[in-house]
Scaffold this motif. Sequence first.
Motif, PDB file in Angstrom:
ATOM      1  N   THR A  14      17.519   4.189   2.123  1.00 57.22           N
ATOM      2  CA  THR A  14      17.609   2.398   2.414  1.00 57.22           C
ATOM      3  C   THR A  14      16.118   1.947   2.287  1.00 57.22           C
ATOM      4  O   THR A  14      15.984   0.893   1.895  1.00 57.22           O
ATOM      5  N   LEU A  15      15.364   2.775   2.942  1.00 63.56           N
ATOM      6  CA  LEU A  15      13.897   2.120   2.842  1.00 63.56           C
ATOM      7  C   LEU A  15      12.956   2.541   1.625  1.00 63.56           C
ATOM      8  O   LEU A  15      12.626   1.401   0.950  1.00 63.56           O
ATOM      9  N   ASN A  16      13.001   3.788   1.376  1.00 62.95           N
ATOM     10  CA  ASN A  16      12.232   4.038   0.111  1.00 62.95           C
ATOM     11  C   ASN A  16      12.703   3.731  -1.353  1.00 62.95           C
ATOM     12  O   ASN A  16      11.871   3.493  -2.190  1.00 62.95           O
ATOM     13  N   VAL A  17      14.038   3.514  -1.457  1.00 61.25           N
ATOM     14  CA  VAL A  17      14.656   3.128  -2.869  1.00 61.25           C
ATOM     15  C   VAL A  17      15.158   1.863  -2.593  1.00 61.25           C
ATOM     16  O   VAL A  17      14.828   0.912  -3.481  1.00 61.25           O
ATOM     17  N   THR A  18      16.331   1.473  -1.902  1.00 61.55           N
ATOM     18  CA  THR A  18      17.192   0.418  -2.166  1.00 61.55           C
ATOM     19  C   THR A  18      16.357  -0.943  -1.688  1.00 61.55           C
ATOM     20  O   THR A  18      16.311  -1.703  -2.462  1.00 61.55           O
ATOM     21  N   SER A  19      15.546  -0.786  -0.680  1.00 61.79           N
ATOM     22  CA  SER A  19      14.766  -2.037  -0.256  1.00 61.79           C
ATOM     23  C   SER A  19      13.707  -2.254  -1.183  1.00 61.79           C
ATOM     24  O   SER A  19      13.390  -3.319  -1.324  1.00 61.79           O
ATOM     25  N   THR A  20      13.056  -1.178  -1.519  1.00 62.61           N
ATOM     26  CA  THR A  20      12.053  -1.395  -2.839  1.00 62.61           C
ATOM     27  C   THR A  20      12.717  -2.073  -3.954  1.00 62.61           C
ATOM     28  O   THR A  20      11.870  -2.709  -4.424  1.00 62.61           O
ATOM     29  N   GLN A  21      13.823  -1.735  -4.340  1.00 65.40           N
ATOM     30  CA  GLN A  21      14.467  -2.358  -5.205  1.00 65.40           C
ATOM     31  C   GLN A  21      14.701  -3.740  -5.184  1.00 65.40           C
ATOM     32  O   GLN A  21      14.533  -4.779  -6.031  1.00 65.40           O
ATOM     33  N   VAL A  22      15.184  -4.029  -4.147  1.00 68.34           N
ATOM     34  CA  VAL A  22      15.641  -5.522  -3.694  1.00 68.34           C
ATOM     35  C   VAL A  22      14.152  -6.223  -3.691  1.00 68.34           C
ATOM     36  O   VAL A  22      14.341  -7.582  -4.179  1.00 68.34           O
ATOM     37  N   PHE A  23      13.056  -5.868  -3.044  1.00 64.16           N
ATOM     38  CA  PHE A  23      11.944  -6.445  -2.985  1.00 64.16           C
ATOM     39  C   PHE A  23      11.568  -6.665  -4.292  1.00 64.16           C
ATOM     40  O   PHE A  23      10.869  -7.858  -4.703  1.00 64.16           O
ATOM     41  N   THR A  24      11.145  -5.836  -5.218  1.00 63.57           N
ATOM     42  CA  THR A  24      10.807  -5.882  -6.615  1.00 63.57           C
ATOM     43  C   THR A  24      11.472  -6.804  -7.422  1.00 63.57           C
ATOM     44  O   THR A  24      11.038  -7.707  -7.970  1.00 63.57           O
ATOM     45  N   HIS A  25      12.961  -6.895  -7.211  1.00 64.21           N
ATOM     46  CA  HIS A  25      13.946  -7.819  -7.973  1.00 64.21           C
ATOM     47  C   HIS A  25      13.553  -9.240  -7.557  1.00 64.21           C
ATOM     48  O   HIS A  25      13.395  -9.997  -8.437  1.00 64.21           O
ATOM     49  N   THR A  26      13.262  -9.495  -6.471  1.00 69.39           N
ATOM     50  CA  THR A  26      13.009 -10.786  -5.797  1.00 69.39           C
ATOM     51  C   THR A  26      11.778 -11.320  -6.351  1.00 69.39           C
ATOM     52  O   THR A  26      11.725 -12.518  -6.961  1.00 69.39           O
ATOM     53  N   PHE A  27      10.783 -10.595  -6.314  1.00 67.76           N
ATOM     54  CA  PHE A  27       9.277 -10.974  -6.622  1.00 67.76           C
ATOM     55  C   PHE A  27       8.772 -10.996  -8.229  1.00 67.76           C
ATOM     56  O   PHE A  27       7.807 -11.299  -8.821  1.00 67.76           O
ATOM     57  N   ILE A  28       9.645 -10.364  -8.971  1.00 66.73           N
ATOM     58  CA  ILE A  28       9.635 -10.283 -10.444  1.00 66.73           C
ATOM     59  C   ILE A  28       9.153 -11.568 -11.237  1.00 66.73           C
ATOM     60  O   ILE A  28       8.300 -11.550 -11.775  1.00 66.73           O
ATOM     61  N   PRO A  29       9.812 -12.533 -10.720  1.00 65.25           N
ATOM     62  CA  PRO A  29       9.619 -13.861 -11.581  1.00 65.25           C
ATOM     63  C   PRO A  29       8.105 -14.303 -11.418  1.00 65.25           C
ATOM     64  O   PRO A  29       7.501 -14.761 -12.382  1.00 65.25           O
ATOM     65  N   LEU A  30       7.550 -13.897 -10.253  1.00 66.53           N
ATOM     66  CA  LEU A  30       5.957 -14.352 -10.047  1.00 66.53           C
ATOM     67  C   LEU A  30       5.356 -13.410 -10.903  1.00 66.53           C
ATOM     68  O   LEU A  30       4.337 -13.660 -11.375  1.00 66.53           O
ATOM     69  N   LEU A  31       5.647 -12.052 -10.938  1.00 68.89           N
ATOM     70  CA  LEU A  31       4.790 -11.093 -11.824  1.00 68.89           C
ATOM     71  C   LEU A  31       5.078 -11.481 -13.186  1.00 68.89           C
ATOM     72  O   LEU A  31       3.874 -11.401 -13.990  1.00 68.89           O
ATOM     73  N   LEU A  32       6.045 -11.699 -13.595  1.00 63.34           N
ATOM     74  CA  LEU A  32       6.157 -12.214 -15.079  1.00 63.34           C
ATOM     75  C   LEU A  32       5.259 -13.315 -15.601  1.00 63.34           C
ATOM     76  O   LEU A  32       5.111 -13.761 -16.576  1.00 63.34           O
ATOM     77  N   ALA A  33       4.839 -14.342 -14.352  1.00 63.28           N
ATOM     78  CA  ALA A  33       3.976 -15.488 -14.946  1.00 63.28           C
ATOM     79  C   ALA A  33       2.577 -15.115 -14.879  1.00 63.28           C
ATOM     80  O   ALA A  33       1.822 -15.809 -15.290  1.00 63.28           O
ATOM     81  N   SER A  34       2.256 -13.775 -14.530  1.00 62.90           N
ATOM     82  CA  SER A  34       0.947 -13.295 -14.803  1.00 62.90           C
ATOM     83  C   SER A  34       0.411 -13.233 -16.499  1.00 62.90           C
ATOM     84  O   SER A  34       1.482 -12.558 -17.136  1.00 62.90           O
ATOM     85  N   THR A  35      -0.768 -13.114 -16.667  1.00 61.79           N
ATOM     86  CA  THR A  35      -1.230 -12.818 -18.257  1.00 61.79           C
ATOM     87  C   THR A  35      -1.463 -11.260 -18.056  1.00 61.79           C
ATOM     88  O   THR A  35      -1.779 -10.803 -19.181  1.00 61.79           O
ATOM     89  N   SER A  36      -1.379 -10.528 -16.952  1.00 59.67           N
ATOM     90  CA  SER A  36      -1.915  -9.079 -17.035  1.00 59.67           C
ATOM     91  C   SER A  36      -1.168  -8.490 -15.794  1.00 59.67           C
ATOM     92  O   SER A  36      -1.820  -8.161 -14.755  1.00 59.67           O
ATOM     93  N   PRO A  37       0.312  -8.518 -15.886  1.00 62.63           N
ATOM     94  CA  PRO A  37       1.111  -7.868 -14.965  1.00 62.63           C
ATOM     95  C   PRO A  37       1.048  -6.417 -14.913  1.00 62.63           C
ATOM     96  O   PRO A  37       1.108  -5.854 -15.628  1.00 62.63           O
ATOM     97  N   ARG A  38       1.121  -5.844 -13.360  1.00 59.76           N
ATOM     98  CA  ARG A  38       1.209  -4.363 -13.160  1.00 59.76           C
ATOM     99  C   ARG A  38       1.953  -4.331 -11.990  1.00 59.76           C
ATOM    100  O   ARG A  38       1.869  -5.060 -10.956  1.00 59.76           O
ATOM    101  N   LEU A  39       2.802  -3.384 -12.167  1.00 52.70           N
ATOM    102  CA  LEU A  39       3.889  -3.211 -11.011  1.00 52.70           C
ATOM    103  C   LEU A  39       3.839  -1.771 -10.807  1.00 52.70           C
ATOM    104  O   LEU A  39       3.950  -0.718 -11.380  1.00 52.70           O
ATOM    105  N   LEU A  40       3.391  -1.410  -9.436  1.00 55.22           N
ATOM    106  CA  LEU A  40       3.176  -0.311  -8.976  1.00 55.22           C
ATOM    107  C   LEU A  40       4.198   0.272  -7.816  1.00 55.22           C
ATOM    108  O   LEU A  40       4.692  -0.443  -7.106  1.00 55.22           O
ATOM    109  N   PHE A  41       4.520   1.637  -7.862  1.00 57.45           N
ATOM    110  CA  PHE A  41       5.375   2.145  -7.069  1.00 57.45           C
ATOM    111  C   PHE A  41       4.641   3.449  -6.258  1.00 57.45           C
ATOM    112  O   PHE A  41       4.313   4.318  -7.086  1.00 57.45           O
TER     113      PHE A  41
END
Length: 271
Positions: free
Chosen positions: A121-148
Amino acid sequence: MADKSIALITGGNTGIGYETVKALYASPEAHTILMGSRSLDKANAAISTLKSEFPDSKSEIVPIQIDIEDDASIEAAFKEVSSKHTHIDTLINNAGASFDLLMRTSSTPSTIRSAWNKSYTLNVTSTQVFTHTFIPLLLASTSPRLLFITSGLSSLAGAASGSNAKTIASAPPAGWPKPFTPSHIAYRSSKVALNMLMLDWVRMLEPDGVKVFAISPGFLATGLGGMGSEMLRKFGAGEPSVGGEFIADVVRGERDGDAGKVVSKDGVQPW
């Protein structure tokens, strides 16, 4: 003057998350660091310590209340961040925990289920929900990086070859029931799942030019798993600052050639 790079990290007030914030804050580059924490009081205390330690930093740290297991908290954090920033350059999924010690006293169906469900729930599912929510802000970057932030214990090749961590016990005696021996199996399995999650984000975000990583920070003396940092040091664990500096290097683009893989400070971790 160039705009400050904006990095958002979950679980940023303690452990490797704190050391990552510290490494970015102490670096000569200017960053806006959004320190995600379940507790704003703890975040503010951590920020106060960093400001006193590095009074000449070019960066700023902003506390953000985030409990990634709470959808309302995630949504509120997204609204807060997006109201102040048009984008995020780096999203660091650091929040995570081990619950295997729930099975120390008894391996009943309820304790097994609790340890495994909490891990996923914490390490996988919640991480996925959080990432899914914030992706629009990341895609607005000119040099985006996503780290797990994953683990050296997530390597299937390492487990198959018998190169387990020093804290993992050897095989127990024959027979059943088996006595409890440390294997961190629920935690390890959740981090294997996290690696797969990372690979799917690589697939989805490749057309958008996002550099996606799973970070294996190494065997470090943090509070993870409830064993205590001093006990882990006796097993040879390194200082958490090593992990923080390494993650900061990835944020700065020093490992961009290894995007899409599980990276450690020593190279690429085998699957």
